[in-house]
Motif scaffolding. Structure first.
Motif, PDB file in Angstrom:
ATOM      1  N   ASN A 230     -58.589  32.713  30.953  1.00  0.00           N
ATOM      2  CA  ASN A 230     -58.041  31.358  30.973  1.00  0.00           C
ATOM      3  C   ASN A 230     -57.162  31.210  32.208  1.00  0.00           C
ATOM      4  O   ASN A 230     -55.955  31.476  32.177  1.00  0.00           O
ATOM      5  CB  ASN A 230     -57.230  31.109  29.696  1.00  0.00           C
ATOM      6  N   ASN A 231     -57.770  30.785  33.282  1.00  0.00           N
ATOM      7  CA  ASN A 231     -57.130  30.837  34.587  1.00  0.00           C
ATOM      8  C   ASN A 231     -56.884  29.472  35.215  1.00  0.00           C
ATOM      9  O   ASN A 231     -55.982  29.327  36.029  1.00  0.00           O
ATOM     10  CB  ASN A 231     -58.013  31.681  35.524  1.00  0.00           C
ATOM     11  N   ALA A 232     -57.664  28.458  34.845  1.00  0.00           N
ATOM     12  CA  ALA A 232     -57.537  27.154  35.487  1.00  0.00           C
ATOM     13  C   ALA A 232     -56.130  26.599  35.320  1.00  0.00           C
ATOM     14  O   ALA A 232     -55.525  26.710  34.251  1.00  0.00           O
ATOM     15  CB  ALA A 232     -58.556  26.181  34.897  1.00  0.00           C
ATOM     16  N   GLY A 233     -55.599  26.013  36.377  1.00  0.00           N
ATOM     17  CA  GLY A 233     -54.257  25.453  36.300  1.00  0.00           C
ATOM     18  C   GLY A 233     -53.958  24.541  37.472  1.00  0.00           C
ATOM     19  O   GLY A 233     -54.663  24.553  38.484  1.00  0.00           O
ATOM     20  N   ILE A 234     -52.902  23.757  37.329  1.00  0.00           N
ATOM     21  CA  ILE A 234     -52.456  22.853  38.378  1.00  0.00           C
ATOM     22  C   ILE A 234     -50.940  22.932  38.483  1.00  0.00           C
ATOM     23  O   ILE A 234     -50.266  23.458  37.599  1.00  0.00           O
ATOM     24  CB  ILE A 234     -52.872  21.395  38.121  1.00  0.00           C
ATOM     25  N   GLY A 235     -50.411  22.380  39.554  1.00  0.00           N
ATOM     26  CA  GLY A 235     -48.970  22.225  39.715  1.00  0.00           C
ATOM     27  C   GLY A 235     -48.665  20.798  40.124  1.00  0.00           C
ATOM     28  O   GLY A 235     -49.525  20.093  40.653  1.00  0.00           O
ATOM     29  N   LEU A 236     -47.443  20.349  39.859  1.00  0.00           N
ATOM     30  CA  LEU A 236     -47.016  19.012  40.248  1.00  0.00           C
ATOM     31  C   LEU A 236     -45.510  19.073  40.412  1.00  0.00           C
ATOM     32  O   LEU A 236     -44.771  19.126  39.434  1.00  0.00           O
ATOM     33  CB  LEU A 236     -47.414  17.990  39.182  1.00  0.00           C
ATOM     34  N   VAL A 237     -45.053  19.111  41.651  1.00  0.00           N
ATOM     35  CA  VAL A 237     -43.632  19.334  41.941  1.00  0.00           C
ATOM     36  C   VAL A 237     -42.880  18.009  41.975  1.00  0.00           C
ATOM     37  O   VAL A 237     -43.215  17.101  42.739  1.00  0.00           O
ATOM     38  CB  VAL A 237     -43.468  20.076  43.272  1.00  0.00           C
ATOM     39  N   LYS A 238     -41.866  17.912  41.123  1.00  0.00           N
ATOM     40  CA  LYS A 238     -40.981  16.747  41.089  1.00  0.00           C
ATOM     41  C   LYS A 238     -39.612  17.177  40.579  1.00  0.00           C
ATOM     42  O   LYS A 238     -39.532  18.044  39.710  1.00  0.00           O
ATOM     43  CB  LYS A 238     -41.520  15.665  40.139  1.00  0.00           C
ATOM     44  N   PRO A 239     -38.538  16.561  41.077  1.00  0.00           N
ATOM     45  CA  PRO A 239     -37.226  16.820  40.480  1.00  0.00           C
ATOM     46  C   PRO A 239     -37.229  16.408  39.010  1.00  0.00           C
ATOM     47  O   PRO A 239     -37.977  15.509  38.614  1.00  0.00           O
ATOM     48  CB  PRO A 239     -36.283  15.923  41.293  1.00  0.00           C
ATOM     49  N   PHE A 240     -36.375  17.037  38.209  1.00  0.00           N
ATOM     50  CA  PHE A 240     -36.385  16.778  36.774  1.00  0.00           C
ATOM     51  C   PHE A 240     -36.190  15.298  36.444  1.00  0.00           C
ATOM     52  O   PHE A 240     -36.850  14.753  35.556  1.00  0.00           O
ATOM     53  CB  PHE A 240     -35.297  17.608  36.068  1.00  0.00           C
ATOM     54  N   LEU A 241     -35.303  14.618  37.160  1.00  0.00           N
ATOM     55  CA  LEU A 241     -35.030  13.215  36.852  1.00  0.00           C
ATOM     56  C   LEU A 241     -36.182  12.295  37.253  1.00  0.00           C
ATOM     57  O   LEU A 241     -36.164  11.102  36.908  1.00  0.00           O
ATOM     58  CB  LEU A 241     -33.725  12.760  37.516  1.00  0.00           C
ATOM     59  N   GLU A 242     -37.168  12.844  37.947  1.00  0.00           N
ATOM     60  CA  GLU A 242     -38.387  12.086  38.254  1.00  0.00           C
ATOM     61  C   GLU A 242     -39.571  12.609  37.444  1.00  0.00           C
ATOM     62  O   GLU A 242     -40.697  12.145  37.620  1.00  0.00           O
ATOM     63  CB  GLU A 242     -38.698  12.178  39.747  1.00  0.00           C
ATOM     64  N   MET A 243     -39.314  13.558  36.554  1.00  0.00           N
ATOM     65  CA  MET A 243     -40.374  14.172  35.753  1.00  0.00           C
ATOM     66  C   MET A 243     -40.661  13.267  34.553  1.00  0.00           C
ATOM     67  O   MET A 243     -40.262  13.528  33.422  1.00  0.00           O
ATOM     68  CB  MET A 243     -39.955  15.565  35.297  1.00  0.00           C
ATOM     69  N   ASP A 244     -41.355  12.168  34.826  1.00  0.00           N
ATOM     70  CA  ASP A 244     -41.704  11.215  33.783  1.00  0.00           C
ATOM     71  C   ASP A 244     -42.698  11.851  32.808  1.00  0.00           C
ATOM     72  O   ASP A 244     -43.328  12.864  33.124  1.00  0.00           O
ATOM     73  CB  ASP A 244     -42.312   9.962  34.409  1.00  0.00           C
ATOM     74  N   PRO A 245     -42.866  11.289  31.619  1.00  0.00           N
ATOM     75  CA  PRO A 245     -43.760  11.884  30.626  1.00  0.00           C
ATOM     76  C   PRO A 245     -45.186  12.109  31.114  1.00  0.00           C
ATOM     77  O   PRO A 245     -45.794  13.130  30.771  1.00  0.00           O
ATOM     78  CB  PRO A 245     -43.710  10.873  29.471  1.00  0.00           C
ATOM     79  N   ALA A 246     -45.713  11.210  31.916  1.00  0.00           N
ATOM     80  CA  ALA A 246     -47.084  11.387  32.405  1.00  0.00           C
ATOM     81  C   ALA A 246     -47.191  12.613  33.304  1.00  0.00           C
ATOM     82  O   ALA A 246     -48.142  13.402  33.206  1.00  0.00           O
ATOM     83  CB  ALA A 246     -47.541  10.143  33.151  1.00  0.00           C
ATOM     84  N   SER A 247     -46.209  12.809  34.183  1.00  0.00           N
ATOM     85  CA  SER A 247     -46.207  13.976  35.073  1.00  0.00           C
ATOM     86  C   SER A 247     -46.026  15.264  34.282  1.00  0.00           C
ATOM     87  O   SER A 247     -46.661  16.278  34.565  1.00  0.00           O
ATOM     88  CB  SER A 247     -45.077  13.855  36.105  1.00  0.00           C
ATOM     89  N   TYR A 248     -45.144  15.218  33.286  1.00  0.00           N
ATOM     90  CA  TYR A 248     -44.913  16.378  32.439  1.00  0.00           C
ATOM     91  C   TYR A 248     -46.192  16.759  31.692  1.00  0.00           C
ATOM     92  O   TYR A 248     -46.644  17.906  31.722  1.00  0.00           O
ATOM     93  CB  TYR A 248     -43.784  16.068  31.460  1.00  0.00           C
ATOM     94  N   LEU A 249     -46.794  15.790  31.032  1.00  0.00           N
ATOM     95  CA  LEU A 249     -47.953  16.073  30.189  1.00  0.00           C
ATOM     96  C   LEU A 249     -49.182  16.495  30.993  1.00  0.00           C
ATOM     97  O   LEU A 249     -49.990  17.295  30.518  1.00  0.00           O
ATOM     98  CB  LEU A 249     -48.283  14.853  29.337  1.00  0.00           C
ATOM     99  N   LYS A 250     -49.313  15.984  32.196  1.00  0.00           N
ATOM    100  CA  LYS A 250     -50.477  16.335  33.014  1.00  0.00           C
ATOM    101  C   LYS A 250     -50.563  17.847  33.214  1.00  0.00           C
ATOM    102  O   LYS A 250     -51.626  18.457  33.078  1.00  0.00           O
ATOM    103  CB  LYS A 250     -50.417  15.626  34.367  1.00  0.00           C
ATOM    104  N   VAL A 251     -49.429  18.458  33.532  1.00  0.00           N
ATOM    105  CA  VAL A 251     -49.405  19.905  33.760  1.00  0.00           C
ATOM    106  C   VAL A 251     -49.453  20.669  32.441  1.00  0.00           C
ATOM    107  O   VAL A 251     -50.158  21.673  32.326  1.00  0.00           O
ATOM    108  CB  VAL A 251     -48.157  20.295  34.586  1.00  0.00           C
ATOM    109  N   ILE A 252     -48.740  20.206  31.434  1.00  0.00           N
ATOM    110  CA  ILE A 252     -48.750  20.880  30.142  1.00  0.00           C
ATOM    111  C   ILE A 252     -50.159  20.926  29.568  1.00  0.00           C
ATOM    112  O   ILE A 252     -50.605  21.955  29.033  1.00  0.00           O
ATOM    113  CB  ILE A 252     -47.800  20.175  29.148  1.00  0.00           C
ATOM    114  N   GLU A 253     -50.892  19.829  29.678  1.00  0.00           N
ATOM    115  CA  GLU A 253     -52.243  19.774  29.113  1.00  0.00           C
ATOM    116  C   GLU A 253     -53.195  20.741  29.796  1.00  0.00           C
ATOM    117  O   GLU A 253     -54.027  21.376  29.147  1.00  0.00           O
ATOM    118  CB  GLU A 253     -52.772  18.342  29.183  1.00  0.00           C
ATOM    119  N   VAL A 254     -53.070  20.871  31.118  1.00  0.00           N
ATOM    120  CA  VAL A 254     -53.979  21.760  31.858  1.00  0.00           C
ATOM    121  C   VAL A 254     -53.524  23.214  31.791  1.00  0.00           C
ATOM    122  O   VAL A 254     -54.327  24.121  31.544  1.00  0.00           O
ATOM    123  CB  VAL A 254     -54.104  21.311  33.328  1.00  0.00           C
ATOM    124  N   ASP A 255     -52.234  23.455  31.989  1.00  0.00           N
ATOM    125  CA  ASP A 255     -51.750  24.829  32.131  1.00  0.00           C
ATOM    126  C   ASP A 255     -51.396  25.506  30.813  1.00  0.00           C
ATOM    127  O   ASP A 255     -51.408  26.738  30.727  1.00  0.00           O
ATOM    128  CB  ASP A 255     -50.512  24.853  33.042  1.00  0.00           C
TER     129      ASP A 255
END
Length: 249
Positions: free
Chosen positions: A88-113
């Motif tokens: 299980n190797n597939a993954g992504i990253g999305l760099v943002k400061p915490f105060l810009e870590m909106d739910p969509a950005s958070y979930l995008k990485v959580i769902e894939v990684d």
């Protein structure tokens, strides 16, 4: 050949660590399903494995979708005849400061990684128990699964979850003859790091040998973990980080 006739699924097989691992597994005799959202890249890797002389197929998958991961597992058994493990190797990253870590950005990485690792282990385990096969799951965590870093709250959370999921799955699946191990790479020399030479030089210096780690170095460790020689390694996450976690420059 240490993995002769073993059937192993590799996600993220189109490039980087996934591609290199698929090649090493094939050289050890494994039949490999090369899975990736990049279907052309996955098929290119699969073609290379067939040239080595092993059976291989490719499969387009969005690993954040449970139904597609189930289809991937079913496809592997249909085309390659059995199942003995998954990387299980597939993954992504999305760099943002915490105060810009909106739910969509958070979930995008959580769902894939994170979620994809659960889907991969769940459907592979169900299939292997059904088939009566034994084998190994290897999950890609990260050095950031055990340490904090600014700008990657979502990634850190996902990779920390992978570390714990690997431990818990190992405990629950041991009675079925399935080992579960994580790997925690340092910074790997792949295109995902971009073209900023100053940044890459800075990251390189965080490793003991002052250089980025080549993906084949991680692949060799992952492939070893699938072999019988690694049977005493279970439930842990193995750093492949050239000392990144043990010192600070």
């Amino acid at each position: 050949m240490e993995l002769k006739d073993h059937v192993i699924i590799v996600t993220g097989a189109a490039s980087g660590i996934g591609r290199e691992t698929a090649v090493v597994l094939a050289k050890k005799g494994a039949k490999v399903l090369c899975a990736d959202f990049n279907d052309k890249g996955a098929e290119k890797t699969s073609e290379e494995l067939r040239e080595i002389g092993v059976q291989s197929h490719s499969f387009k998958v969005d690993v954040s979708k449970a139904d597609q991961v189930k289809e991937m597992v079913d496809f592997a058994v249909e085309k390659l005849g059995s199942l003995h493990g998954i990387f299980n190797n597939a993954g992504i990253g999305l760099v943002k400061p915490f105060l810009e870590m909106d739910p969509a950005s958070y979930l995008k990485v959580i769902e894939v990684d994170q979620h994809s690792v659960y889907y991969g282990m769940y459907y592979a385990a169900k299939k292997m128990v059904q088939l009566g096969t034994k084998g190994t799951f290897v999950n890609t965590a990260s050095i950031y699964g055990t340490m904090a870093a600014e700008g990657s709250f979502n990634y850190n959370a996902a990779k920390a979850a992978v570390v714990m999921m690997s431990k818990t799955a190992a405990l629950e699946l041991a009675s079925h003859g399935i080992r579960v191990v994580g790997v925690a790479p340092g910074f790997i020399n792949t295109p995902i790091l971009g073209d900023d030479k100053a940044m890459k030089d800075m990251l390189a210096k965080q490793h003991m040998h002052n250089r980025l780690i080549e993906p084949e170095k991680v692949a060799s460790v992952v492939a070893f973990l699938f072999t019988d020689a690694a049977q005493a390694i279970n439930g842990t996450t193995v750093p492949v980080d050239d000392g990144f976690l043990v010192f600070k420059k």
